[in-house]
Design an enzyme around this catalytic site. Sequence first.
Site, PDB file in Angstrom:
ATOM      1  CE  LYS A 114     100.524 194.527  10.992  1.00  0.00           C
ATOM      2  NZ  LYS A 114     101.898 193.751  10.576  1.00  0.00           N
ATOM      3  NE  ARG A 116     109.685 194.936   8.958  1.00  0.00           N
ATOM      4  CZ  ARG A 116     108.437 194.483   8.883  1.00  0.00           C
ATOM      5  NH1 ARG A 116     107.780 194.973   7.665  1.00  0.00           N
ATOM      6  NH2 ARG A 116     107.970 193.145   9.471  1.00  0.00           N
ATOM      7  CE1 TYR A 121      90.405 222.516  -5.908  1.00  0.00           C
ATOM      8  CE2 TYR A 121      90.126 220.258  -5.153  1.00  0.00           C
ATOM      9  CZ  TYR A 121      89.720 221.618  -5.044  1.00  0.00           C
ATOM     10  OH  TYR A 121      89.245 222.020  -3.772  1.00  0.00           O
ATOM     11  CG  MET A 129      89.691 216.835   2.221  1.00  0.00           C
ATOM     12  SD  MET A 129      89.892 218.089   3.512  1.00  0.00           S
ATOM     13  CE  MET A 129      91.151 219.059   2.893  1.00  0.00           C
TER      14      MET A 129
HETATM   15  C1  LIG Z   1     101.584 192.353  10.160  1.00  0.00           C
HETATM   16  C2  LIG Z   1     102.296 191.240  10.656  1.00  0.00           C
HETATM   17  C3  LIG Z   1     101.820 189.979  10.329  1.00  0.00           C
HETATM   18  C4  LIG Z   1     100.772 189.556   9.389  1.00  0.00           C
HETATM   19  O1  LIG Z   1     100.932 189.549   8.077  1.00  0.00           O
HETATM   20  P1  LIG Z   1      99.828 189.198   7.071  1.00  0.00           P
HETATM   21  O2  LIG Z   1     100.467 189.313   5.687  1.00  0.00           O
HETATM   22  O3  LIG Z   1      98.913 190.402   7.002  1.00  0.00           O
HETATM   23  O4  LIG Z   1      99.298 187.956   7.372  1.00  0.00           O
HETATM   24  C5  LIG Z   1     102.637 188.785  10.562  1.00  0.00           C
HETATM   25  N1  LIG Z   1     103.749 189.040  11.330  1.00  0.00           N
HETATM   26  C6  LIG Z   1     104.395 190.182  11.425  1.00  0.00           C
HETATM   27  C7  LIG Z   1     105.805 190.160  12.326  1.00  0.00           C
HETATM   28  C8  LIG Z   1     103.763 191.566  11.174  1.00  0.00           C
HETATM   29  O5  LIG Z   1     104.289 192.517  11.458  1.00  0.00           O
END
Ligand SMILES: *Cc1c(COP(=O)(O)O)cnc(C)c1O
Length: 359
Positions: A35, A134, A256, A304
Amino acid sequence: MARQTRAIINLSALEDNYEAMCAHAPNSKQVVVVKANAYGNGAVEVAKKLDAKASMFAVAFLDEVFELREAGIESPILVLQGPHEEHECELTKHLNVVWMLHLEQQLNWVNKRIENGELTDDRHWVKFDTGMHRLGLPCAEYDELAKAYPHIFSANTVITTHLARADEPEIDDALTRTQSFLTLMANRHQHFSIANSAGNIALPSAALDYNRMGISLYGSSPFENKQIVPNLKTVMTLESQVIAIREIDEGEAVGYGATWVAKRASRIATVALGYADGYPRHAPSGTPAYFDGHIAKLVGRVSMDMLTFDVTDLDTVEVGTRVELWGEKLNINDVAKFVGTIAYELMTRVSARVPRVYR
Ligand SMILES: *Cc1c(COP(=O)(O)O)cnc(C)c1O
């Protein structure tokens, strides 16, 4: 002079990390989490590198599937948030996806498609909430849901949960929650997925049929606890270059808002990377970077497109000197700690304007 800012991605380190993680749980199948563009490392390249080895890939939502399919990746892809809308279910077979269902409405969408023969009962997993609060169905509603959606809860179904505190194995929270979840489900199901990277390393009882691994593959330890040192290699090195040097007097400010003032006559190096490249704007003065064998400290605000470092004590630094913001010489977790964040955030935020160079 072309801008020498880039993220070097070491794909053989990625593969070694994959092997190291498999060695922790030789009886599990491995889901490679890609992802968010594989945490900024490049989803297509990561998937291509591990396609022959991984059981499946995982992304957050359906839109992230298309890029992988267009690139010719054929392994099944687990969609961690399940379908957001019912019509996404129509693409299940065509895209070879497996849905992680977490909401009763999603159970209904898939259940009726299994009933009418449109889908088989192995295109989904079911997620329960074990305290992260969640995503996931309430464990207490298991019986009611199983009765209402009989096709969802079959012998093939992978039952899954995500642990809120797997990265803190020194406390027993993840262990206790894993045990009570498995106790609840044991007479009902045979296939489970609980562990993420941290669980796979530090919680053997959570490493079951499938483990979902992200950060470890990209070379960063998921643990704050420095006693736990997983055998991982750096994958991403973010580098840039000095594009200007100046000498300033004591009492002169840099950047800045003039937030940093020189306490002595100082030599300041300007580096060609800024918050538009994903370097965190809130990185404080003192955040380290690696110059030519030495650590120098960030001074003044992140701009930036540029950063400024105090190189007063580093004679060899000049226009053109290579700078590593994190990577092989400077552990990303150390930088993250300084900035008040985690490696996940630093990696995923490296922006599209930074070319990825694959090694
Ligand atoms: C992102 C995610 C993972 C991977 O977790 P890591 O800590 O990066 O290994 C596993 N399960 C779910 C549901 C996730 O959203």
